[in-house]
Design a protein around this motif. Sequence first.
Motif, PDB file in Angstrom:
ATOM      1  N   MET A  32       0.834  -1.204   0.000  1.00  0.00           N
ATOM      2  CA  MET A  32       0.000   0.000   0.000  1.00  0.00           C
ATOM      3  C   MET A  32       0.866   1.251   0.000  1.00  0.00           C
ATOM      4  N   PRO A  33       0.629   2.146  -0.950  1.00  0.00           N
ATOM      5  CA  PRO A  33       1.326   3.422  -0.897  1.00  0.00           C
ATOM      6  C   PRO A  33       0.846   4.209   0.323  1.00  0.00           C
ATOM      7  N   MET A  34       1.698   5.095   0.827  1.00  0.00           N
ATOM      8  CA  MET A  34       1.405   5.841   2.049  1.00  0.00           C
ATOM      9  C   MET A  34       1.643   7.325   1.824  1.00  0.00           C
ATOM     10  N   ALA A  35       0.944   8.144   2.577  1.00  0.00           N
ATOM     11  CA  ALA A  35       1.112   9.584   2.420  1.00  0.00           C
ATOM     12  C   ALA A  35       0.817  10.311   3.717  1.00  0.00           C
ATOM     13  N   TRP A  36       1.411  11.477   3.825  1.00  0.00           N
ATOM     14  CA  TRP A  36       1.111  12.433   4.897  1.00  0.00           C
ATOM     15  C   TRP A  36       0.446  13.655   4.264  1.00  0.00           C
ATOM     16  N   TYR A  37      -0.634  14.077   4.890  1.00  0.00           N
ATOM     17  CA  TYR A  37      -1.326  15.308   4.527  1.00  0.00           C
ATOM     18  C   TYR A  37      -1.300  16.236   5.739  1.00  0.00           C
ATOM     19  N   ARG A  38      -1.639  17.492   5.492  1.00  0.00           N
ATOM     20  CA  ARG A  38      -1.809  18.421   6.600  1.00  0.00           C
ATOM     21  C   ARG A  38      -2.917  19.416   6.283  1.00  0.00           C
ATOM     22  N   ARG A  39      -3.529  19.911   7.354  1.00  0.00           N
ATOM     23  CA  ARG A  39      -4.542  20.959   7.228  1.00  0.00           C
ATOM     24  C   ARG A  39      -4.145  22.122   8.118  1.00  0.00           C
ATOM     25  N   PRO A  40      -3.575  23.181   7.527  1.00  0.00           N
ATOM     26  CA  PRO A  40      -3.226  24.366   8.328  1.00  0.00           C
ATOM     27  C   PRO A  40      -4.496  25.066   8.819  1.00  0.00           C
ATOM     28  N   PRO A  41      -4.417  25.870   9.852  1.00  0.00           N
ATOM     29  CA  PRO A  41      -5.593  26.576  10.367  1.00  0.00           C
ATOM     30  C   PRO A  41      -6.251  27.426   9.285  1.00  0.00           C
ATOM     31  N   GLY A  42      -7.537  27.217   9.066  1.00  0.00           N
ATOM     32  CA  GLY A  42      -8.282  28.016   8.111  1.00  0.00           C
ATOM     33  C   GLY A  42      -7.996  27.720   6.654  1.00  0.00           C
ATOM     34  N   LYS A  43      -7.260  26.653   6.380  1.00  0.00           N
ATOM     35  CA  LYS A  43      -6.911  26.345   4.999  1.00  0.00           C
ATOM     36  C   LYS A  43      -7.351  24.923   4.638  1.00  0.00           C
ATOM     37  N   GLN A  44      -7.238  24.609   3.351  1.00  0.00           N
ATOM     38  CA  GLN A  44      -7.614  23.278   2.890  1.00  0.00           C
ATOM     39  C   GLN A  44      -6.493  22.273   3.167  1.00  0.00           C
ATOM     40  N   LYS A  65       4.921  -1.967   9.971  1.00  0.00           N
ATOM     41  CA  LYS A  65       3.686  -1.396   9.410  1.00  0.00           C
ATOM     42  C   LYS A  65       3.581   0.078   9.785  1.00  0.00           C
ATOM     43  N   THR A  66       4.673   0.775   9.629  1.00  0.00           N
ATOM     44  CA  THR A  66       4.761   2.159  10.078  1.00  0.00           C
ATOM     45  C   THR A  66       5.370   3.039   8.999  1.00  0.00           C
ATOM     46  N   VAL A  67       4.829   4.232   8.858  1.00  0.00           N
ATOM     47  CA  VAL A  67       5.414   5.248   7.995  1.00  0.00           C
ATOM     48  C   VAL A  67       5.786   6.437   8.876  1.00  0.00           C
ATOM     49  N   TYR A  68       6.897   7.076   8.533  1.00  0.00           N
ATOM     50  CA  TYR A  68       7.412   8.183   9.333  1.00  0.00           C
ATOM     51  C   TYR A  68       7.474   9.459   8.491  1.00  0.00           C
ATOM     52  N   LEU A  69       7.444  10.569   9.184  1.00  0.00           N
ATOM     53  CA  LEU A  69       7.710  11.854   8.549  1.00  0.00           C
ATOM     54  C   LEU A  69       8.680  12.606   9.446  1.00  0.00           C
ATOM     55  N   GLN A  70       9.929  12.675   9.008  1.00  0.00           N
ATOM     56  CA  GLN A  70      10.937  13.449   9.729  1.00  0.00           C
ATOM     57  C   GLN A  70      10.865  14.883   9.233  1.00  0.00           C
ATOM     58  N   MET A  71      10.634  15.796  10.159  1.00  0.00           N
ATOM     59  CA  MET A  71      10.457  17.203   9.814  1.00  0.00           C
ATOM     60  C   MET A  71      11.564  18.014  10.463  1.00  0.00           C
ATOM     61  N   ASN A  72      12.410  18.599   9.651  1.00  0.00           N
ATOM     62  CA  ASN A  72      13.512  19.428  10.133  1.00  0.00           C
ATOM     63  C   ASN A  72      13.322  20.872   9.696  1.00  0.00           C
ATOM     64  N   SER A  73      14.058  21.754  10.322  1.00  0.00           N
ATOM     65  CA  SER A  73      13.997  23.187   9.986  1.00  0.00           C
ATOM     66  C   SER A  73      12.551  23.672   9.918  1.00  0.00           C
ATOM     67  N   LEU A  74      11.804  23.346  10.937  1.00  0.00           N
ATOM     68  CA  LEU A  74      10.372  23.679  10.936  1.00  0.00           C
ATOM     69  C   LEU A  74      10.152  25.184  10.958  1.00  0.00           C
ATOM     70  N   LYS A  75       9.075  25.581  10.279  1.00  0.00           N
ATOM     71  CA  LYS A  75       8.694  26.982  10.175  1.00  0.00           C
ATOM     72  C   LYS A  75       7.295  27.166  10.756  1.00  0.00           C
ATOM     73  N   PRO A  76       6.965  28.379  11.175  1.00  0.00           N
ATOM     74  CA  PRO A  76       5.603  28.614  11.684  1.00  0.00           C
ATOM     75  C   PRO A  76       4.522  28.205  10.675  1.00  0.00           C
ATOM     76  N   GLU A  77       4.801  28.345   9.392  1.00  0.00           N
ATOM     77  CA  GLU A  77       3.802  27.979   8.379  1.00  0.00           C
ATOM     78  C   GLU A  77       3.614  26.467   8.246  1.00  0.00           C
ATOM     79  N   ASP A  78       4.425  25.672   8.945  1.00  0.00           N
ATOM     80  CA  ASP A  78       4.219  24.228   8.990  1.00  0.00           C
ATOM     81  C   ASP A  78       3.170  23.842  10.036  1.00  0.00           C
ATOM     82  N   THR A  79       2.719  24.808  10.814  1.00  0.00           N
ATOM     83  CA  THR A  79       1.698  24.535  11.824  1.00  0.00           C
ATOM     84  C   THR A  79       0.432  24.003  11.162  1.00  0.00           C
TER      85      THR A  79
END
Length: 122
Positions: free
Chosen positions: A32-44, A76-90
């Motif tokens: 199975m392919p895997m993905a990460w999505y995000r929903r920022p505040p007030g956005k799609q 059975k795990t997928v990871y998302l390593q997030m570096n150099s985080l920015k406020p817009e990644d919230t």
Amino acid sequence: QVQVVESGGGLVQAGGSLRLSCVVSTSLFRIMPMAWYRRPPGKQRELVAAISTDGATNYADSVKGRFTISRDNSKKTVYLQMNSLKPEDTAVYYCNTGGRYSGTRDYPSEYWGQGTQVTVSS
């Protein structure tokens, strides 16, 4: 029934790092392919990163060079390593499995987790 459970979110200062995890309860995980999505505040909701069954990856332009998606089929795990985080990644970050995530547009499946909140302070 496929269950998807995310973890690893939290509050971090700009420039910091977090690693998100997503465990999927299915014996078919490795095909199975895997993905990460995000929903920022007030956005799609938006696709952040995806990984195919053979390990090919694709990323949103906004996270290229900062985020890395990986998978461990034995766990059975997928990871998302997030570096150099920015406020817009919230955002609330969601894991999705079994959809189509490459090409001109993405087609997520019905299998979503509950999401995990990531907040980046400036």
